[in-house]
Motif scaffolding. Structure first.
Motif, PDB file in Angstrom:
ATOM      1  N   ALA B  26       0.847  -1.195   0.000  1.00 15.61           N
ATOM      2  CA  ALA B  26       0.000   0.000   0.000  1.00 15.61           C
ATOM      3  C   ALA B  26       0.879   1.241   0.000  1.00 15.61           C
ATOM      4  CB  ALA B  26      -0.919  -0.011   1.216  1.00 15.61           C
ATOM      5  N   GLY B  27       0.489   2.243  -0.758  1.00 17.45           N
ATOM      6  CA  GLY B  27       1.238   3.502  -0.788  1.00 17.45           C
ATOM      7  C   GLY B  27       2.345   3.529  -1.833  1.00 17.45           C
ATOM      8  N   GLU B  28       2.664   2.370  -2.402  1.00 19.10           N
ATOM      9  CA  GLU B  28       3.778   2.320  -3.365  1.00 19.10           C
ATOM     10  C   GLU B  28       3.317   2.542  -4.805  1.00 19.10           C
ATOM     11  OE1 GLU B  28       6.823  -0.779  -1.106  1.00 19.10           O
ATOM     12  OE2 GLU B  28       5.649  -1.509  -2.794  1.00 19.10           O
ATOM     13  N   VAL B  29       4.283   3.038  -5.583  1.00 19.94           N
ATOM     14  CA  VAL B  29       4.061   3.135  -7.025  1.00 19.94           C
ATOM     15  C   VAL B  29       5.130   2.282  -7.717  1.00 19.94           C
ATOM     16  CG1 VAL B  29       4.034   4.636  -9.051  1.00 19.94           C
ATOM     17  CG2 VAL B  29       3.089   5.457  -6.882  1.00 19.94           C
ATOM     18  N   HIS B  30       4.654   1.279  -8.455  1.00 23.59           N
ATOM     19  CA  HIS B  30       5.584   0.432  -9.196  1.00 23.59           C
ATOM     20  C   HIS B  30       5.429   0.706 -10.683  1.00 23.59           C
ATOM     21  CE1 HIS B  30       6.736  -2.696  -6.054  1.00 23.59           C
ATOM     22  NE2 HIS B  30       5.980  -1.815  -5.415  1.00 23.59           N
ATOM     23  N   ALA B  31       6.551   0.781 -11.365  1.00 24.47           N
ATOM     24  CA  ALA B  31       6.493   0.911 -12.817  1.00 24.47           C
ATOM     25  C   ALA B  31       6.946  -0.403 -13.423  1.00 24.47           C
ATOM     26  CB  ALA B  31       7.388   2.044 -13.284  1.00 24.47           C
ATOM     27  N   ILE B  32       6.154  -0.891 -14.380  1.00 22.27           N
ATOM     28  CA  ILE B  32       6.558  -2.098 -15.115  1.00 22.27           C
ATOM     29  C   ILE B  32       6.893  -1.652 -16.520  1.00 22.27           C
ATOM     30  CG2 ILE B  32       5.869  -4.381 -15.931  1.00 22.27           C
ATOM     31  CD1 ILE B  32       5.122  -4.744 -13.193  1.00 22.27           C
ATOM     32  N   MET B  33       8.117  -1.794 -16.892  1.00 27.08           N
ATOM     33  CA  MET B  33       8.560  -1.340 -18.201  1.00 27.08           C
ATOM     34  C   MET B  33       9.010  -2.547 -19.028  1.00 27.08           C
ATOM     35  SD  MET B  33      10.586   2.118 -17.121  1.00 27.08           S
ATOM     36  CE  MET B  33      10.566   2.731 -18.790  1.00 27.08           C
ATOM     37  N   GLY B  34       9.156  -2.306 -20.294  1.00 27.25           N
ATOM     38  CA  GLY B  34       9.617  -3.407 -21.125  1.00 27.25           C
ATOM     39  C   GLY B  34       9.270  -3.157 -22.578  1.00 27.25           C
ATOM     40  N   PRO B  35       9.995  -3.851 -23.459  1.00 27.45           N
ATOM     41  CA  PRO B  35       9.746  -3.664 -24.891  1.00 27.45           C
ATOM     42  C   PRO B  35       8.402  -4.282 -25.286  1.00 27.45           C
ATOM     43  CG  PRO B  35      11.329  -5.435 -24.539  1.00 27.45           C
ATOM     44  CD  PRO B  35      11.056  -4.827 -23.200  1.00 27.45           C
ATOM     45  N   ASN B  36       7.970  -3.983 -26.512  1.00 24.54           N
ATOM     46  CA  ASN B  36       6.739  -4.583 -27.020  1.00 24.54           C
ATOM     47  C   ASN B  36       6.861  -6.095 -26.992  1.00 24.54           C
ATOM     48  OD1 ASN B  36       5.579  -2.115 -27.567  1.00 24.54           O
ATOM     49  ND2 ASN B  36       6.534  -2.015 -29.597  1.00 24.54           N
ATOM     50  N   GLY B  37       5.782  -6.757 -26.593  1.00 24.59           N
ATOM     51  CA  GLY B  37       5.776  -8.220 -26.598  1.00 24.59           C
ATOM     52  C   GLY B  37       6.424  -8.848 -25.382  1.00 24.59           C
ATOM     53  N   SER B  38       6.791  -8.009 -24.404  1.00 21.15           N
ATOM     54  CA  SER B  38       7.474  -8.570 -23.238  1.00 21.15           C
ATOM     55  C   SER B  38       6.480  -9.163 -22.246  1.00 21.15           C
ATOM     56  CB  SER B  38       8.313  -7.483 -22.555  1.00 21.15           C
ATOM     57  OG  SER B  38       7.487  -6.400 -22.177  1.00 21.15           O
ATOM     58  N   GLY B  39       5.201  -8.854 -22.423  1.00 19.94           N
ATOM     59  CA  GLY B  39       4.175  -9.421 -21.528  1.00 19.94           C
ATOM     60  C   GLY B  39       3.578  -8.421 -20.550  1.00 19.94           C
ATOM     61  N   LYS B  40       3.938  -7.130 -20.699  1.00 19.35           N
ATOM     62  CA  LYS B  40       3.442  -6.102 -19.760  1.00 19.35           C
ATOM     63  C   LYS B  40       1.922  -6.041 -19.715  1.00 19.35           C
ATOM     64  CE  LYS B  40       5.051  -2.405 -21.870  1.00 19.35           C
ATOM     65  NZ  LYS B  40       5.697  -2.735 -23.134  1.00 19.35           N
ATOM     66  N   SER B  41       1.325  -5.937 -20.912  1.00 24.63           N
ATOM     67  CA  SER B  41      -0.127  -5.796 -20.979  1.00 24.63           C
ATOM     68  C   SER B  41      -0.832  -7.069 -20.534  1.00 24.63           C
ATOM     69  CB  SER B  41      -0.577  -5.418 -22.390  1.00 24.63           C
ATOM     70  OG  SER B  41      -0.330  -4.047 -22.594  1.00 24.63           O
ATOM     71  N   THR B  42      -0.223  -8.201 -20.836  1.00 20.77           N
ATOM     72  CA  THR B  42      -0.787  -9.481 -20.392  1.00 20.77           C
ATOM     73  C   THR B  42      -0.889  -9.492 -18.873  1.00 20.77           C
ATOM     74  OG1 THR B  42       0.137 -10.602 -22.297  1.00 20.77           O
ATOM     75  CG2 THR B  42      -0.447 -11.991 -20.436  1.00 20.77           C
ATOM     76  N   LEU B  43       0.171  -9.033 -18.233  1.00 17.98           N
ATOM     77  CA  LEU B  43       0.180  -9.004 -16.769  1.00 17.98           C
ATOM     78  C   LEU B  43      -0.976  -8.141 -16.253  1.00 17.98           C
ATOM     79  CD1 LEU B  43       1.497  -9.712 -14.061  1.00 17.98           C
ATOM     80  CD2 LEU B  43       3.023  -7.739 -14.353  1.00 17.98           C
ATOM     81  N   ALA B  44      -1.121  -6.958 -16.858  1.00 19.62           N
ATOM     82  CA  ALA B  44      -2.186  -6.046 -16.433  1.00 19.62           C
ATOM     83  C   ALA B  44      -3.560  -6.698 -16.599  1.00 19.62           C
ATOM     84  CB  ALA B  44      -2.106  -4.740 -17.233  1.00 19.62           C
ATOM     85  N   HIS B  45      -3.758  -7.353 -17.735  1.00 20.15           N
ATOM     86  CA  HIS B  45      -5.063  -7.954 -18.012  1.00 20.15           C
ATOM     87  C   HIS B  45      -5.361  -9.171 -17.143  1.00 20.15           C
ATOM     88  CE1 HIS B  45      -5.184  -5.779 -22.071  1.00 20.15           C
ATOM     89  NE2 HIS B  45      -6.068  -5.263 -21.254  1.00 20.15           N
ATOM     90  N   VAL B  46      -4.341  -9.962 -16.885  1.00 20.65           N
ATOM     91  CA  VAL B  46      -4.536 -11.129 -16.021  1.00 20.65           C
ATOM     92  C   VAL B  46      -4.959 -10.676 -14.629  1.00 20.65           C
ATOM     93  CG1 VAL B  46      -3.331 -12.986 -14.802  1.00 20.65           C
ATOM     94  CG2 VAL B  46      -3.045 -12.713 -17.259  1.00 20.65           C
ATOM     95  N   LEU B  47      -4.343  -9.606 -14.158  1.00 19.46           N
ATOM     96  CA  LEU B  47      -4.691  -9.115 -12.822  1.00 19.46           C
ATOM     97  C   LEU B  47      -6.137  -8.627 -12.780  1.00 19.46           C
ATOM     98  CD1 LEU B  47      -1.380  -7.255 -11.821  1.00 19.46           C
ATOM     99  CD2 LEU B  47      -2.165  -9.527 -11.087  1.00 19.46           C
ATOM    100  N   ALA B  48      -6.612  -8.079 -13.916  1.00 18.23           N
ATOM    101  CA  ALA B  48      -7.994  -7.580 -13.956  1.00 18.23           C
ATOM    102  C   ALA B  48      -8.993  -8.697 -14.243  1.00 18.23           C
ATOM    103  CB  ALA B  48      -8.118  -6.476 -15.000  1.00 18.23           C
ATOM    104  N   GLY B  49      -8.488  -9.853 -14.683  1.00 16.04           N
ATOM    105  CA  GLY B  49      -9.386 -10.996 -14.875  1.00 16.04           C
ATOM    106  C   GLY B  49      -9.953 -11.153 -16.259  1.00 16.04           C
TER     107      GLY B  49
END
Lengths: 442, 252
Positions: B26-49
């Protein structure tokens, strides 16, 4: 050659006994017109699915029944029902089982020169005007329902908006069926002279779960630079049969707008045929809902006869359970109609595996310098949208209902006339699953 | 707040995430960075279900609960919010209608009464001002005909109204001009609190000029190749993603 059904033969055989009670029976020209129509009907009967324009709609259930022309003793009108569908701010003419009811109507305070009169009365007051116009907007060869209506029409309205008159208040033609097996054969004639403007609502409702037949015809004659907005609000009973044909002739720079909201009826056919002159504009919007075993057919035809015409058409259907929908949209750009700009879209949502839609957009283009487009979609809700709503905390059934509602509401929002829009919205919500939840969100 | 353990995710049988571990407090800000196709958006979507993502291994704990066992709407009601990279258009549903339905669904979940219509409107209007949005926006259909920047701003508006505990922003900065970026960043910063955590998924470092992250993680080929403080984002900006991809390859 069709074999004419028993009921057709009976309508024809019984005709003599009712002819004298029909409006304008003393007018020889009208008698001749009716006789001609009757013999056409006698030969053809109601249209058959063998006819290309009736391919997806079988009216045999109508032929199996015998509907009765207006009876001497009118049925008792459910005032509550009438009150629910009456538009508070319109000039209202009420037609009970196809007959004009003066007591329930209210259209006093008309601006100078504007004519709104039941056709039965108009045939006495303006026989020449009616004579010169009646049937004048029907371009195509009249099929069985049109002939039937011409032979049998029991009343209707004549509206004349004189040149350069803007009628601020809309006119409502409220049809109500009150008796079993009744027949509502109304014939409306709307004339907007040059640069006139007006708005008309045709409403069709029925009492309880009566079975009856509406076979109405409405002709709209739009003068140069005149504008008419016509609405159809169809909420017939679940056992009713409905044919409603609208035939529109537009002069140069004329503008026609139609909003067709089809909710009720067991077997429904709506026809909207529009002929455009030079630089005239036409907008056709339609929303149709079907559930149970409803069959809802929308047949539109837009003829661009002259250059620079614009037409826009959007029809949306939502079909559930075992309902069947039809969209047949013909767009004909004639050889002279260069620079025509037309677009037609039909989108359908099937909510059950047993629901069905037959959609057939037809573009026939005989001019070479035109811009014409069409698109059709049939399907379920987009899962992308369902997930978006769920990701906002909305449960899945609610998300689906919200999107179904939204799909339809997009059409409702195109209705500018506010009290009609709220009425349509209410009707729409009452017919969707989870109606109470949708009301809460609003 | 959020603990991801050894998360493996496949899409249509193809492994995309190959063992992600992440701990967000709680209270933290995390940045997830990475090139295209690295899985960033997948991670976001999996967390949202989002449906269509198959979790083949690993667990995700959110506020002590098994996040992956929850339906998307349940996650949202428990305070998880995803700002979409490509927000959908929903003709026929106005923004205000969606906000009201969403907020009431969340309130109901927590045993709270529906918000009074006047209070609700006042709250929402306050938030539109914060994001420099015209009130008329509220009465327009969700994202219909909105520009890319307007859509992103609308996501942040929803976030501001729904006041999530964990906000995941999927490339909210992409497609924004510098003015829009500043407004969006300002909207996010206004929501920062000790009780709220953020995961910023981004391709570029520039958003981090306006929102300073506590932790930066670089995703490559479906796993975290490197984690560090805000300095890592700057390092990346200088060296490019080739640098971490090499690290990831060396690790693998």
């Amino acid at each position: 050659m069709n074999t004419v059904s028993q009921s057709t033969a009976r309508y024809v055989a019984d005709y003599d006994s009712i002819a004298s009670q029909l409006p304008g029976s003393g007018l020889s020209w009208l008698q001749a017109m009716r006789t001609r129509a009757l013999s056409q009907f006698s030969a053809s009967g109601f249209p058959s699915p063998r006819e290309e324009e009736w391919k997806y709609t079988n009216v045999a259930p109508i032929e199996r029944k015998m509907f009765l022309p207006r009876r001497a003793i009118p049925g008792s009108v459910d005032i509550g029902l009438l009150g629910r569908y009456r538009l508070p701010d319109a000039f209202t003419l009420v037609f009970v089982d196809g007959g004009f009811d003066a007591g329930l109507s209210n259209f006093s305070g008309l601006p100078d020169g504007v004519v709104i009169a039941p056709l039965s009365e108009a045939l006495g007051r303006f026989p020449e005007l009616v004579r010169s116009r009646l049937g004048g907007c029907i371009e195509s060869e009249p099929h069985g329902f049109i002939s039937f209506n011409t032979a049998m029409f029991s009343d209707g309205v004549l509206v004349v908006l004189p040149a350069r008159t803007v009628l601020e208040r809309p006119i409502q033609l409220l049809h109500v069926a009150t008796q079993p097996e009744s027949l509502c054969t109304v014939r409306h004639l709307i004339v907007a002279e040059n640069s006139a403007k007006g708005e008309i609502v045709e409403s069709f409702v029925g009492q309880e779960d009566l079975s009856y037949l509406t076979a109405s015809v409405c002709e709209v004659d739009i003068g140069e630079n005149a504008a008419v907005t016509l609405h159809k609000f169809q909420a017939e009973t679940a056992k009713a049969f409905h044919f409603g044909g609208i035939y529109v002739k537009q002069a140069q720079h004329g503008r026609f707008e139609h909003h067709n909201c089809s909710f009720g009826g067991l077997l429904v056919r709506s026809e909207i045929h529009v002929g455009l002159d030079q630089a005239s504009e036409c907008l056709l919007n339609g929303l149709f809902l079907g559930s149970g075993r409803q069959h809802v057919d929308n047949h539109t035809r837009v003829d661009h006869f002259k250059p620079y015409g614009i037409s826009r058409e959007v029809y949306k259907g939502i079909l559930d359970e075992r309902a069947r929908g039809v969209f047949q949209g013909r767009m004909i750009v004639h050889q002279d109609a260069q620079k025509t700009d037309s677009n037609m879209t039909n989108r359908n949502l099937l909510l059950s595996v047993d629901a069905e839609i037959d959609t057939k957009p037809q573009l026939e283009i005989y001019a070479d310098d035109v811009k014409c487009g069409h698109g059709v979609t049939v399907g379920q809700l987009e899962e992308e949208l369902v997930f978006y709503l769920r990701s906002r905390g909305i449960d899945e059934p609610s998300a689906r209902n919200m999107l179904t509602f939204a799909f339809a509401n997009e059409m409702v929002e195109k209705i500018e006339y506010e009290s009609l829009r709220s009425l349509v919205l209410e009707e729409l919500i009452s017919r969707l699953p989870q109606a109470s939840a949708i009301k809460e969100w609003l | 707040m959020l603990r991801i353990e050894n998360l493996h995710v496949s899409v249509e049988g193809k492994p995309i995430l190959k063992g992600i571990d992440l701990n967000v407090k709680a209270g933290e800000v995390h940045a997830i960075m990475g090139p295209n196709g690295s899985g960033k958006s997948t991670l976001a979507h999996v967390l949202a279900g989002r449906p269509g993502y198959e979790v083949t291994a690993g667990r995700v704990w959110y506020q002590g609960k098994d996040l992956l066992a929850m339906a998307p709407e349940e996650r949202a009601r428990e305070g998880l919010f995803l700002a979409f990279q490509y927000p959908v258009e929903i003709p026929g549903v106005s923004n205000i209608y969606l906000l009201k339905a969403a907020l009431n669904a969340i309130r109901k979940h927590h045993g709270l009464n529906e918000l009074d219509a006047m209070d609700f409107l006042a709250t929402v209007k306050d938030k539109t001002r914060l994001l420099d949005m015209d009130e008329q926006f509220l009465y327009r259909a969700v994202n219909e005909g909105f520009s890319g920047g307007e859509k992103k701003r609308n996501e942040i508006l929803q976030m501001a109204v729904l006041e999530p505990k964990l906000a995941i922003l999927d490339e909210t900065d992409s497609g924004l001009d510098i003015d829009a970026l500043k407004i969006v960043a300002q909207g996010i910063n206004a929501l920062r609190s000790e009780k709220r955590a953020f995961i910023l998924v981004t391709h570029y470092q520039r958003l981090l000029n306006y929102i300073k992250p506590d932790r930066v993680h670089v995703l490559a080929h479906g796993s975290i190749a490197k984690s560090g403080d805000a300095g890592l984002a700057l390092e990346l900006e200088k060296q490019g993603y080739g640098w971490v991809e090499q690290l990831a390859d060396a690790g693998a």
